[in-house]
Design an enzyme around this catalytic site. Structure first.
Site, short mmCIF file in Angstrom:
data_model
loop_
_atom_site.label_atom_id
_atom_site.label_comp_id
_atom_site.label_asym_id
_atom_site.label_seq_id
_atom_site.Cartn_x
_atom_site.Cartn_y
_atom_site.Cartn_z
N SER A 41 0.84 -1.20 0.00
CA SER A 41 0.00 0.00 0.00
C SER A 41 0.88 1.25 0.00
CB SER A 41 -0.96 -0.07 1.21
OG SER A 41 -1.96 0.91 1.13
N HIS A 46 -7.41 -5.73 -1.10
CA HIS A 46 -6.19 -5.00 -0.73
C HIS A 46 -5.52 -5.61 0.48
CE1 HIS A 46 -3.48 -1.64 -0.75
NE2 HIS A 46 -3.80 -1.30 0.49
N ASP A 103 -8.53 -4.98 -6.19
CA ASP A 103 -7.99 -4.05 -5.21
C ASP A 103 -8.09 -2.62 -5.76
OD1 ASP A 103 -6.51 -2.56 -3.41
OD2 ASP A 103 -4.69 -3.77 -3.59
#
Length: 222
Positions: free
Chosen positions: A94, A208, A152
């Site tokens: 991320s 994610h 995601d």
């Protein structure tokens, strides 16, 4: 060697370590967790970088890397002096994947030797660069593995129509992202490829969180 957390401006968190079993110097960056992390993510303006002509970078991610680079770079250099046969592996998820991409680029730029020993593994990285910078970062090395999972939503931000692009290629896990088989991962070239993760449209958060397992389970929200 170093565990860093709660940096003042961006709350960068992660570690630098030596993996003697596999002969790696490892640099790892945590993903978005705190309010400061979200502030970095949502700083959507771009700024110029002298890395290449006409190149612009996401201002928040750039400043996050600048805040911690002064501690990380000397440690990695020292580890390489002590272990000259070790490779460098930089990774993150991320927000951490965005910072890891910038870190890998700087290591590859500062010494030609690092071009062939610096590996990048990014998981669910947002876009961080304009096309010119994405092309430049990609051109430095073939040891970059930008991994995305199913639908995601994070790799689709900031929006491509704002001028943001990814490094290439993309390794898109299109099925069973927690434990994919080799034939469930597609390799796609291009700085914007509409056939991988970018083909999806859902604002999926669960995807994610699942990259070869629950990638965020060791974090505690603040």
């Amino acid at each position: 060697m170093l565990e860093f957390t709660n940096t003042k401006l961006s709350d960068d968190s992660g570690f630098v370590a030596v993996d003697d079993k596999n002969k790696f110097v490892v640099v790892s960056f945590r993903g978005t967790l705190s309010k400061l992390n979200w502030k970095v993510d949502l700083t959507l303006t771009r700024r110029a970088t002298a890395w290449c002509e006409g190149c612009f970078v996401h201002k928040g991610f750039w400043e996050a890397w600048q805040e911690i680079r002064g501690k990380i770079i000397p440690l990695v250099k020292q580890a390489r002096i002590e272990h000259p046969d070790y490779r460098v592996r930089i990774t993150g998820h991320s927000l951490g994947a965005a910072i890891a991409t910038l870190a890998a680029t700087e290591f590859r730029m500062m010494d030609p030797h690092y071009l062939n020993i610096t590996e990048l593994y990014s998981y669910g990285s947002p876009r961080i660069a304009n096309r010119e910078l994405a092309i430049y970062m990609t051109s430095l090395s073939t040891l970059s593995y930008r991994i995305t999972a199913m639908d995601d939503a994070v790799p689709r931000s900031p929006f491509a129509w704002w001028g943001y692009r990814h490094i290439s290629p993309e390794y898109w896990i299109f099925r069973n992202s927690n434990n994919p088989k080799a034939d469930e991962i597609e390799v796609l070239e291009g700085y914007y490829n509409p056939h991988g993760n970018s083909r999806t449209h859902w604002l999926a958060i669960e995807a994610h969180r699942g990259y070869f397992g629950p990638i965020s389970n060791c974090a505690t929200a603040k």
